[in-house]
Design a protein around this motif. Structure first.
Motif, mmCIF file in Angstrom:
data_model
loop_
_atom_site.group_PDB
_atom_site.id
_atom_site.type_symbol
_atom_site.label_atom_id
_atom_site.label_comp_id
_atom_site.label_asym_id
_atom_site.label_seq_id
_atom_site.Cartn_x
_atom_site.Cartn_y
_atom_site.Cartn_z
ATOM 1 N N GLU A 71 0.818 -1.219 0.000
ATOM 2 C CA GLU A 71 0.000 0.000 0.000
ATOM 3 C C GLU A 71 0.849 1.266 0.000
ATOM 4 O OE1 GLU A 71 -2.086 -3.361 2.115
ATOM 5 O OE2 GLU A 71 -0.109 -2.402 2.220
ATOM 6 N N ARG A 72 2.093 1.138 0.444
ATOM 7 C CA ARG A 72 2.958 2.311 0.566
ATOM 8 C C ARG A 72 3.833 2.530 -0.659
ATOM 9 N NH1 ARG A 72 1.184 5.513 4.765
ATOM 10 N NH2 ARG A 72 0.036 4.101 6.137
ATOM 11 N N ILE A 73 3.885 1.550 -1.549
ATOM 12 C CA ILE A 73 4.753 1.646 -2.718
ATOM 13 C C ILE A 73 4.022 2.349 -3.846
ATOM 14 C CG2 ILE A 73 5.989 0.328 -4.479
ATOM 15 C CD1 ILE A 73 6.432 -1.859 -2.389
ATOM 16 N N ALA A 83 5.751 -3.445 -16.281
ATOM 17 C CA ALA A 83 4.433 -3.863 -16.770
ATOM 18 C C ALA A 83 3.732 -4.811 -15.801
ATOM 19 C CB ALA A 83 4.572 -4.505 -18.150
ATOM 20 N N GLY A 84 4.471 -5.774 -15.241
ATOM 21 C CA GLY A 84 3.834 -6.730 -14.326
ATOM 22 C C GLY A 84 3.260 -6.048 -13.098
ATOM 23 N N TRP A 85 4.017 -5.114 -12.538
ATOM 24 C CA TRP A 85 3.537 -4.341 -11.386
ATOM 25 C C TRP A 85 2.302 -3.530 -11.767
ATOM 26 C CZ3 TRP A 85 3.809 -3.004 -6.314
ATOM 27 C CH2 TRP A 85 3.450 -1.715 -5.944
ATOM 28 N N ILE A 86 2.332 -2.876 -12.917
ATOM 29 C CA ILE A 86 1.209 -2.047 -13.350
ATOM 30 C C ILE A 86 -0.033 -2.906 -13.567
ATOM 31 C CG2 ILE A 86 0.366 -0.594 -15.234
ATOM 32 C CD1 ILE A 86 3.252 0.451 -15.526
ATOM 33 N N ASN A 87 0.155 -4.092 -14.111
ATOM 34 C CA ASN A 87 -0.996 -4.977 -14.309
ATOM 35 C C ASN A 87 -1.684 -5.313 -12.988
ATOM 36 O OD1 ASN A 87 -0.796 -5.119 -17.076
ATOM 37 N ND2 ASN A 87 0.375 -7.023 -17.098
ATOM 38 N N LYS A 88 -0.906 -5.380 -11.919
ATOM 39 C CA LYS A 88 -1.477 -5.763 -10.624
ATOM 40 C C LYS A 88 -2.065 -4.582 -9.864
ATOM 41 C CE LYS A 88 -0.169 -9.297 -8.419
ATOM 42 N NZ LYS A 88 0.437 -10.365 -7.615
ATOM 43 N N VAL A 89 -1.459 -3.395 -10.005
ATOM 44 C CA VAL A 89 -1.886 -2.279 -9.155
ATOM 45 C C VAL A 89 -2.571 -1.152 -9.915
ATOM 46 C CG1 VAL A 89 -0.019 -2.777 -7.538
ATOM 47 C CG2 VAL A 89 0.316 -1.019 -9.293
ATOM 48 N N GLY A 90 -2.429 -1.097 -11.229
ATOM 49 C CA GLY A 90 -3.065 -0.047 -12.015
ATOM 50 C C GLY A 90 -2.295 1.263 -12.006
ATOM 51 N N VAL A 91 -2.788 2.195 -12.803
ATOM 52 C CA VAL A 91 -2.179 3.519 -12.983
ATOM 53 C C VAL A 91 -3.008 4.541 -12.214
ATOM 54 C CG1 VAL A 91 -1.539 5.296 -14.664
ATOM 55 C CG2 VAL A 91 -1.271 2.869 -15.241
ATOM 56 N N TYR A 92 -2.321 5.439 -11.519
ATOM 57 C CA TYR A 92 -3.049 6.433 -10.726
ATOM 58 C C TYR A 92 -3.580 7.559 -11.599
ATOM 59 C CZ TYR A 92 -4.252 10.150 -7.546
ATOM 60 O OH TYR A 92 -4.925 11.145 -6.894
ATOM 61 N N GLU A 93 -4.838 7.877 -11.402
ATOM 62 C CA GLU A 93 -5.483 9.038 -12.006
ATOM 63 C C GLU A 93 -6.498 9.535 -10.982
ATOM 64 O OE1 GLU A 93 -5.478 11.635 -15.177
ATOM 65 O OE2 GLU A 93 -4.636 9.643 -15.460
ATOM 66 N N LYS A 107 -4.698 -7.030 -23.084
ATOM 67 C CA LYS A 107 -4.346 -8.408 -22.787
ATOM 68 C C LYS A 107 -2.900 -8.520 -22.320
ATOM 69 C CE LYS A 107 -7.596 -10.225 -26.248
ATOM 70 N NZ LYS A 107 -7.724 -10.980 -27.517
ATOM 71 N N LEU A 108 -2.069 -7.585 -22.783
ATOM 72 C CA LEU A 108 -0.661 -7.590 -22.397
ATOM 73 C C LEU A 108 -0.373 -6.599 -21.279
ATOM 74 C CD1 LEU A 108 0.919 -7.704 -25.975
ATOM 75 C CD2 LEU A 108 0.599 -9.606 -24.384
ATOM 76 N N LEU A 109 -0.990 -5.437 -21.337
ATOM 77 C CA LEU A 109 -0.757 -4.403 -20.340
ATOM 78 C C LEU A 109 -2.083 -3.770 -19.953
ATOM 79 C CD1 LEU A 109 1.215 -2.669 -18.694
ATOM 80 C CD2 LEU A 109 1.353 -1.115 -20.644
ATOM 81 N N LYS A 110 -2.458 -3.913 -18.705
ATOM 82 C CA LYS A 110 -3.724 -3.377 -18.213
ATOM 83 C C LYS A 110 -3.504 -1.944 -17.732
ATOM 84 C CE LYS A 110 -5.127 -7.998 -16.715
ATOM 85 N NZ LYS A 110 -5.469 -8.856 -15.561
ATOM 86 N N TRP A 111 -3.617 -1.006 -18.654
ATOM 87 C CA TRP A 111 -3.388 0.400 -18.342
ATOM 88 C C TRP A 111 -4.675 1.007 -17.784
ATOM 89 C CZ3 TRP A 111 1.476 2.129 -18.367
ATOM 90 C CH2 TRP A 111 1.700 3.489 -18.198
ATOM 91 N N HIS A 112 -5.045 0.487 -16.618
ATOM 92 C CA HIS A 112 -6.294 0.915 -15.992
ATOM 93 C C HIS A 112 -6.015 2.116 -15.103
ATOM 94 C CE1 HIS A 112 -9.668 0.106 -12.867
ATOM 95 N NE2 HIS A 112 -10.049 1.002 -13.756
ATOM 96 N N GLY A 160 -4.980 3.423 -8.422
ATOM 97 C CA GLY A 160 -3.733 3.014 -9.052
ATOM 98 C C GLY A 160 -2.505 3.415 -8.247
ATOM 99 N N GLN A 161 -1.408 2.685 -8.473
ATOM 100 C CA GLN A 161 -0.180 2.936 -7.721
ATOM 101 C C GLN A 161 1.034 3.145 -8.623
ATOM 102 O OE1 GLN A 161 -1.428 -0.332 -4.512
ATOM 103 N NE2 GLN A 161 0.506 0.632 -3.954
ATOM 104 N N HIS A 162 0.793 3.453 -9.874
ATOM 105 C CA HIS A 162 1.868 3.851 -10.781
ATOM 106 C C HIS A 162 1.507 5.192 -11.393
ATOM 107 C CE1 HIS A 162 4.997 3.792 -13.838
ATOM 108 N NE2 HIS A 162 4.074 4.127 -14.715
ATOM 109 N N ILE A 163 2.470 6.095 -11.436
ATOM 110 C CA ILE A 163 2.258 7.416 -12.049
ATOM 111 C C ILE A 163 3.180 7.528 -13.248
ATOM 112 C CG2 ILE A 163 2.506 9.904 -11.720
ATOM 113 C CD1 ILE A 163 1.689 9.514 -8.827
ATOM 114 N N GLU A 164 2.577 7.636 -14.404
ATOM 115 C CA GLU A 164 3.366 7.759 -15.633
ATOM 116 C C GLU A 164 3.623 9.230 -15.935
ATOM 117 O OE1 GLU A 164 5.243 5.714 -18.991
ATOM 118 O OE2 GLU A 164 4.733 5.311 -16.899
ATOM 119 N N LEU A 165 4.893 9.575 -16.012
ATOM 120 C CA LEU A 165 5.302 10.942 -16.301
ATOM 121 C C LEU A 165 5.658 11.083 -17.769
ATOM 122 C CD1 LEU A 165 7.671 11.347 -13.213
ATOM 123 C CD2 LEU A 165 5.344 12.242 -13.419
#
Length: 811
Positions: free
Chosen positions: A439-441, A455-465, A478-483, A488-493
């Motif tokens: 939860e802290r990562i 990609a594997g991490w993003i598939n599991k935790v999603g993208v923050y918006e 099917k390959l990358l769940k850019w949800h 979400g816990q990934h921030i794409e810059l």
């Protein structure tokens, strides 16, 4: 309790008495800030004669803004970034608010005193954002506001409210500011306010031309609320008179240099100059200013909004809560001082005579130069009220994560062939299942998430918006769940390494800014660590705790060519304070290093940040098995984290002391070449150890600590587990996919000859074997260097190809 934008709770009306009290306070701030610089330069003993410096004029231009903020506008939970050169004025404000003891005032720029520029880690009073490297004072609060938004989405309570940056107008020349403004991740930060101290002067000059309009347009195009405090109420009153439009047009059309010169003239000369336009005297302007006495005219024409409390407070009250806001506050550099508006006043200091005159004007007795206000005075009461509003309630302690939740192992498979970059991605996938830690990562990447194995991490935790976003692309999902969602816990810059490292730093102090600890992890192409270096240094200096992987790295990334092949990054990792640097080879090492890096981030008092230099080169994991069997997993883990171990030990294959012995010391992707070289040498009668240096920096620090211990007459850790005393006669061949000098210090550590092999020029595209051979970091060059070293001489043999250069030295 979650702190969000609250209704204004400061005095609702601007009564004349309130404005008069604020004016009294701002003049005391001006005096104290000016006196602090004067004392540091002209009163305090200076035995070595080094220029102390300070910025009386730059502090003066921000005095009104600081007064308006701290004694009227700010609320508890607001985080403020101070313009670097206004450090004296900031400390004066903190003193009047009761946050800084009086004895610190004479210590500006003194050892363990008040810092030249506000510092989170060095100043004796709370500083929200370190400043000094211009540009970061604006961008850091923006990423702080993003951390506020993120923590608000993920946790039930936060302690932050608004993020306010006070920046100099010349700072807007810095590219990192515009990289931040352009980044979609920072769009729509409704609790972000930038106040531009528009004094139209830089270090060397009055800035020619008028570019404020262009700057305002740029902010508006990026959906910022743009406000300005341009003219004070006195000038506005003149503009409202018949003919006032002509006076306003005259001032609006005037370039900066003319205006700065004009307001420094005596009133009678100013009057003649301001009405004279293109060889003709303006009757309208002359009539408008007719009743303004000469003595008052410079002050009236110089009555800008950034020094008019009533105007400034009215503009602050217009800030909205739906978009970021920038306020252009027009000021005069050196306001209230004899140096006001002078083109070279940036580092000018008032003389003793000028200080004495200023003290008399301020009504301050000679024996009261450091005094605050009497508690029962109007100014004293307002200071106390402001202090109670800002600091009266103790903040909630931050919610943190204990290192105890970090597992000792993740059970990562270590079979077959795998790269360290691949192992890094698999570690993150496993971490997504660790309750209490996951939860802290939060991860981030500058548009390189998939190519750096996130990609594997993003598939599991999603993208923050901040708001849930619809999914349009189904096949790619099917390959990358850019949800994208608030969970979400990934921030794409965007493609900005400066933004990445500023993000890491500010999310790495989220516990202090927002009351919730985060563990930010970033990825970046290793050569572009250099592009973001200033932001990396800033984030470390600010006390951030974070992890980042520079990957891929070196000429091992052979097809990509010299533009993408990093050379000097091992030196960066070895030299920056508060940064642990690792260049692992095997998947187990990556797992152990990542878990230790997480523990370091959990330790808010003593922990360091961590840099992993990784590679896409596949490494046969079975190469580690002999060392694992010989040393044991627990000890091997300990040695990996300590900086290195013997991957190949000559004692595994023979019992008699060898006639000839060499040490091959290397890191990361070079390991297979080193192992192959050692095996060949063994066949030729030269015993060889292969030292896997997982962290040359950690080894260096242990060696230095050992040296210091010996100087004290104590026994230190002399790296005996790596090279025991009986083997220290043996030459060392250091090999690095990077600058060769990064490992050359081993000769001094072990008092022996070193041949330093590495990459000493820019790379190019090609096969990995061709590049290794060209730069002399291949198996054959290691063998040749070893033979030359055991022969007792360092020579370039006929077999050593051009470019296979070795630097040798005895220590």
């Amino acid at each position: 309790m979650t702190l969000t934008a609250l209704p204004h709770t400061y005095p609702p009306t601007l009564e004349p008495e309130h404005l008069a009290t604020l004016d009294t306070i701002q003049r005391r701030v001006l005096w104290l800030a000016t006196m602090m610089v004067h004392h540091a330069n002209n009163v305090r003993p200076n035995p070595d004669g080094t220029k102390v410096g300070g910025h009386q004029a730059s502090s003066a231009s921000l005095v009104t803004i600081l007064t308006a903020l701290y004694f009227h506008f700010l609320q508890a939970g607001d985080r403020v970034s101070i313009k670097p050169h206004a450090s004296p004025a900031f400390h004066a404000v903190q003193y009047l608010l009761g946050q800084l003891p009086q004895h610190y005032l004479p210590t500006l720029r003194e050892f363990k005193g008040l810092q030249a520029y506000p510092s989170r880690t060095k100043d004796p009073v709370r500083v929200d954002f370190s400043t000094g490297s211009v540009g970061f004072g604006a961008v850091a609060p923006a990423f702080g506001a993003l951390a506020h938004r993120y923590t608000r989405s993920h946790f039930d309570s936060i302690t932050s409210r608004r993020f306010i940056a006070l920046i100099g107008d010349a700072e807007l020349d810095e590219g990192n500011i515009w990289e931040a403004i352009l980044d979609d991740a920072l769009a729509g930060l409704e609790n972000l306010i930038w106040i531009v101290d528009l004094n139209r002067q830089s270090l060397d000059r009055v800035i020619p031309g008028i570019k404020a309009a262009r700057l305002k347009a740029l902010f508006e195009e990026h959906d910022w609320q743009v406000l300005e405090a341009k003219y004070g109420r006195k000038l506005q009153a003149l503009y409202a008179r018949p003919g006032g439009a002509a006076l306003r047009k005259r001032i609006d059309d005037m370039n900066n240099e003319e205006y700065q010169a004009l307001i420094r003239l005596p009133g009678d000369q100013l009057r003649k100059r301001i009405i004279h336009i293109d060889g003709i005297d303006s009757v309208e302007i002359a009539q408008v200013i007719k009743n303004v006495p000469d003595a008052d005219l410079p002050g009236v024409i110089g009555n800008l909004g950034g020094h008019d409390l009533e105007e400034l407070l009215a503009v602050l009250d217009q800030t909205n809560t739906t978009q970021p806001t920038v306020i252009f506050a027009y000021t005069i550099k050196g306001w209230g001082l004899p140096t006001a508006g002078h083109p070279l006043n940036h580092s000018q200091l008032l003389t003793q005579q000028q200080i004495d005159a200023l003290r008399e004007v301020m009504g301050i007795a000679p024996d009261a130069i450091w005094d605050a206000f009497a508690p029962d005075s109007a100014a004293g009461r307002l200071c106390a009220e402001a202090a109670a509003r800002l600091f009266g309630t103790a903040p909630l302690p931050p919610q943190t994560v204990s290192a105890a939740v970090v597992p000792t192992t993740l059970g990562l498979p270590a079979r077959g062939s795998s790269s360290t970059q691949d192992a890094f991605g698999r570690v993150l996938v496993r971490l997504a299942d660790v309750e209490g830690l996951r939860e802290r990562i939060v991860t981030a990447a500058p548009d390189v998430a998939t190519s750096t194995n996130l990609a594997g991490w993003i598939n599991k935790v999603g993208v923050y918006e901040a708001e849930e976003q619809p999914l349009y692309e189904t096949e790619a999902m099917k390959l990358l769940k850019w949800h994208r969602s608030p969970a979400g816990q990934h921030i794409e810059l965007g493609i900005s390494e400066m933004n990445l490292f500023t993000f890491l730093g500010m999310f790495g102090i989220a516990h202090d800014l927002c009351g919730q600890q985060l563990i930010p992890i970033g990825t970046v192409y290793d050569p572009f660590v250099c592009r973001g270096l200033d932001a990396l240094i800033y984030s470390l200096y600010s006390g951030g705790r974070f992890i980042f992987a520079g990957t891929p790295s070196g000429v091992t990334l052979s097809p990509e060519g010299g533009a993408h092949q990093s050379i000097i990054t091992p030196s960066i990792g070895a030299e920056l304070p508060y940064l642990r640097f690792y260049e692992p080879c095997f998947s187990r090492e990556v797992e152990w290093i990542m878990l230790e890096a997480l523990r370091q981030c959990c330790d808010l008092e003593h922990g360091w940040s961590t840099y992993l230099r990784l590679s896409t080169a596949p490494i046969e994991q079975g190469l580690l098995e002999p060392a694992l069997q010989r040393i044991g997993e627990d000890t091997l883990r300990e040695h990996v984290l300590a900086g290195g171990y013997r991957l190949i030990d000559w004692r595994d294959s023979q019992t008699e002391p060898p006639t000839h012995l060499v040490q091959i010391a290397t890191s990361g992707a070079m390991m297979p070449e080193a192992v192959a070289a050692a095996q060949f040498l063994q066949q030729e009668g030269v015993a060889a150890n292969v030292l896997n240096l997982t962290s040359p920096r950690s080894l260096f620090e242990r060696w230095r600590t050992s040296q210091q211990a010996r100087l004290r007459g104590e026994r230190g850790d002399a790296l005996d587990w790596l090279i025991p005393p009986a083997e220290r006669h043996a030459p060392i061949i250091t090999v690095l996919d990077g600058a060769p000098q990064a490992l050359a210090w081993l000769g001094s550590a072990f008092s022996t000859r070193v041949v330093a092999l590495g990459v000493d020029s820019f790379g190019q595209s090609g096969r990995r074997a061709d590049l290794y051979r060209t730069f002399g970091i291949d198996r054959d060059t290691m063998i040749e260097a070893a033979f030359a070293a055991v022969d007792g001489e360092i020579r370039l043999t006929a077999g050593m190809r051009p470019g296979a250069r070795g630097a040798a030295g005895a220590s």
